[in-house]
Design an enzyme around this catalytic site. Structure first.
Site, PDB file in Angstrom:
ATOM      1  N   CYS A 162       0.837  -1.182   0.000  1.00 62.79           N
ATOM      2  CA  CYS A 162       0.000   0.000   0.000  1.00 62.79           C
ATOM      3  C   CYS A 162       0.880   1.243   0.000  1.00 62.79           C
ATOM      4  O   CYS A 162       2.105   1.172  -0.084  1.00 62.79           O
ATOM      5  CB  CYS A 162      -0.896   0.013   1.239  1.00 62.79           C
ATOM      6  SG  CYS A 162      -1.820  -1.515   1.492  1.00 62.79           S
TER       7      CYS A 162
ATOM      8  N   ARG B 199      -4.763   1.372  -0.748  1.00 59.52           N
ATOM      9  CA  ARG B 199      -4.659  -0.072  -0.528  1.00 59.52           C
ATOM     10  C   ARG B 199      -4.557  -0.883  -1.805  1.00 59.52           C
ATOM     11  O   ARG B 199      -5.329  -0.695  -2.749  1.00 59.52           O
ATOM     12  CB  ARG B 199      -5.873  -0.563   0.271  1.00 59.52           C
ATOM     13  CG  ARG B 199      -5.743  -2.029   0.691  1.00 59.52           C
ATOM     14  CD  ARG B 199      -6.950  -2.510   1.431  1.00 59.52           C
ATOM     15  NE  ARG B 199      -6.724  -3.873   1.920  1.00 59.52           N
ATOM     16  CZ  ARG B 199      -7.678  -4.768   2.116  1.00 59.52           C
ATOM     17  NH1 ARG B 199      -8.947  -4.448   1.889  1.00 59.52           N
ATOM     18  NH2 ARG B 199      -7.389  -5.969   2.547  1.00 59.52           N
ATOM     19  N   LEU B 200      -3.581  -1.801  -1.810  1.00 58.92           N
ATOM     20  CA  LEU B 200      -3.518  -2.901  -2.757  1.00 58.92           C
ATOM     21  C   LEU B 200      -3.898  -4.141  -1.964  1.00 58.92           C
ATOM     22  O   LEU B 200      -3.158  -4.572  -1.078  1.00 58.92           O
ATOM     23  CB  LEU B 200      -2.111  -3.043  -3.347  1.00 58.92           C
ATOM     24  CG  LEU B 200      -1.908  -4.194  -4.335  1.00 58.92           C
ATOM     25  CD1 LEU B 200      -2.724  -3.980  -5.599  1.00 58.92           C
ATOM     26  CD2 LEU B 200      -0.421  -4.345  -4.687  1.00 58.92           C
TER      27      LEU B 200
ATOM     28  N   GLU C 243       3.864  -6.377   4.453  1.00 56.98           N
ATOM     29  CA  GLU C 243       3.313  -7.670   4.847  1.00 56.98           C
ATOM     30  C   GLU C 243       3.991  -8.136   6.133  1.00 56.98           C
ATOM     31  O   GLU C 243       5.223  -8.046   6.261  1.00 56.98           O
ATOM     32  CB  GLU C 243       3.539  -8.730   3.759  1.00 56.98           C
ATOM     33  CG  GLU C 243       2.934  -8.386   2.409  1.00 56.98           C
ATOM     34  CD  GLU C 243       1.421  -8.401   2.393  1.00 56.98           C
ATOM     35  OE1 GLU C 243       0.819  -8.907   3.371  1.00 56.98           O
ATOM     36  OE2 GLU C 243       0.836  -7.903   1.415  1.00 56.98           O
TER      37      GLU C 243
ATOM     38  N   ASP D  84      -3.132  -8.922   8.327  1.00 55.89           N
ATOM     39  CA  ASP D  84      -1.836  -9.107   8.977  1.00 55.89           C
ATOM     40  C   ASP D  84      -1.399  -7.835   9.695  1.00 55.89           C
ATOM     41  O   ASP D  84      -0.720  -7.880  10.719  1.00 55.89           O
ATOM     42  CB  ASP D  84      -0.778  -9.535   7.951  1.00 55.89           C
ATOM     43  CG  ASP D  84      -0.659  -8.567   6.782  1.00 55.89           C
ATOM     44  OD1 ASP D  84      -1.674  -8.326   6.109  1.00 55.89           O
ATOM     45  OD2 ASP D  84       0.450  -8.052   6.536  1.00 55.89           O
TER      46      ASP D  84
END
Length: 502
Positions: free
Chosen positions: A2, A49-50, A75, A96
């Site tokens: 992101c 956001r992705l 991540e 996460d």
């Protein structure tokens, strides 16, 4: 993956218009969604956001019942373990990133060392508490600008308001910042190693341990709720990552997607094709021409946010590769970091035959401003997440603890013999023992770009710029001019790391 932006101000409420502009400048990093929130009187958090993990519930800023809010880029691969260890903590999503928020709420920023992955974050509470932090290696980008009572944070230089661009600095990896304590280090990029651990151990045992560490890391880096592919150059590092990922996918009834790039007939393109055929992957190729490489240079330099010639040369083929991969997957694994762990560059052995370990640590610590910056920016320019399993904390700890003798050249001058032997049988011998070529060379980009500027930049221009700007070649001066047009007020000495040579 992101983009994040944040403000903390003690003199007034956050500037919402400036925040909106910052988010718009980061839209390419998060094409799936965007949101922002003012927290308390002094903080603002923004996020693009992705969607990779918890596609439906992972929208950010994440907010806890007590009002703590967080934006995170990256991540966290051990988030399930962290959730289990926190026991009674209440989680509202499967994201996460919520593991980081839970650690901050229950133990404070000193607990961030428990996270494994690549991440940069900003978090705030209604009572005025604020935290910004970045992973120990700096895999994910974070910049900040401090001016008076206002502090701005963002994932890329282009996001900062013009009036604070000259104050922007790279946020230090492995550190957190709070208004009360300032900058505090919570982890180092490379843990202290004791090579004596491996003394007297048979090489085969060390090779098995190296193999297990990398296999475990690659499998962990495949964590996603979307399909993950692999950048495959045909070199040792990416081919090993692809071999492990292909086996993992096959166990789950899927076929790995791999992606390669180069000029027509280039060494990397041919080797990647052979590796993909051996591994049985769904393989995709991007072939670029000299004209196309020149046409994208302005975009590439502006996206990478650097003018280092070596970095730009490798970024150009990565640009076409990322554009290709983004049409098929949302995330890819790469082979970044293997050369810095296992002494893959010839200069290590020519100039640092003694003191090799210290030089490897130095280059690992600088990766965040070189190859990792290029890797992040070029992929994210196309809304694609790049993951780097060689730079997993456990792989780094294992590799840096190996004695320097394990990283010495083979009798025939071949590099990374230990790593190659660790994966005997995983690849055909001609690929397993293929000699090293830097990506910009193997893809054909260097042959196109380096000579291009010889007659296009006058000698007098380079002579005048060399002292004033610190540029070293005509090629670098050309890229500096593009960099300056894109970021007119940014001070390169505060934000850039450069290779030893251009």
């Amino acid at each position: 993956m992101c983009g994040i932006a944040a403000q903390h101000r003690t003199d007034s409420t956050p500037d919402l218009d400036a925040g909106t502009r910052m988010l718009l400048a980061l839209a390419h990093r998060g094409p799936d969604d965007s949101d922002h929130r003012t927290v308390g009187e002094h903080a603002w958090l923004g996020h693009t956001r992705l969607s990779i993990v918890d596609l439906d519930g992972g929208r950010q800023p994440l907010t806890a019942p007590d009002g703590w809010s967080l934006v995170c880029n990256g991540e966290i691969y051990n988030h399930e373990q962290v959730r289990a260890e926190l026991g009674g903590a209440v989680f509202g999503t499967a994201s996460d990133s919520e593991a980081a928020l839970a650690l901050l709420r229950t133990g404070g920023p000193a607990e961030l060392h428990r996270l494994r992955g690549m991440w940069a974050l900003c978090a705030a509470a209604p009572d005025g508490r604020f935290v910004a932090a970045r992973d120990p290696l700096g895999i994910k980008p974070l910049y900040w600008a401090r001016r008076g009572a206002a502090v701005h944070f963002a994932s890329e230089l282009r996001a900062f308001p013009a009036e604070v661009q000259d104050a922007v600095e790279s946020f230090p990896p492995g550190c957190y910042w709070t208004p009360e304590a300032g900058v505090v280090r919570f982890a180092t990029a490379v843990p202290a190693a004791d090579p004596a651990v491996w003394e007297g151990i048979a090489p085969e045992v060390a090779e098995k341990a190296t193999r297990e560490a990398l296999v475990d890391s690659v499998r962990r880096h495949l964590m996603a709720d979307v399909e993950v592919g692999v950048f495959l150059s045909g070199g040792l590092d990416s081919s090993l990552v692809a071999a492990i990922a292909a086996e993992h996918c096959a166990e789950r009834g899927r076929r790995l997607k791999t992606f390669a790039v180069g000029t027509e007939g280039s060494a990397d393109l041919l080797a990647a094709r052979a590796a993909a055929e051996h591994l049985g992957t769904e393989h995709h190729e991007a072939v670029f021409t000299a004209r196309e490489a020149i046409e994208v240079l302005d975009e590439v330099v502006a996206s990478v946010e650097s003018f280092d010639a070596s970095l730009i040369r490798s970024a150009v083929p990565n640009w076409f590769l990322s554009e290709l991969a983004s049409r098929h997957v949302k995330a890819v694994l790469t082979g970044e970091g293997a050369d810095e762990l296992f002494a893959g560059y010839s200069y290590y052995h020519a100039e640092h035959a003694t003191g090799l370990d210290a030089e490897l640590v130095r280059t690992l610590e600088e990766l965040h401003g070189l190859n990792l910056q290029r890797c992040d920016r070029v992929t994210m320019a196309h809304g694609l997440e790049a993951r780097v399993p060689f730079l997993d904390a456990e792989v780094i700890a294992h590799a840096t603890a190996l004695p320097a003798a394990y990283k010495a050249l083979e009798p025939d001058g071949m590099e990374k013999g230990h790593l190659r032997r660790a994966f005997t049988g995983w690849l055909p011998e001609e690929l397993l023992w293929r000699r090293k070529e830097q990506f910009g060379t193997g893809s054909g980009a260097q042959d196109l770009l380096s000579p291009y500027w010889a007659d296009r930049v006058p000698d007098a221009d380079l002579a005048a710029a060399a002292d004033a700007l610190g540029v070293r070649t005509k090629e670098e001066l050309a890229y500096y001019r593009v960099f300056r047009r894109a970021l007119p007020a940014v001070r390169p000495d505060r934000v850039l790391t450069r290779f030893a040579t251009a």
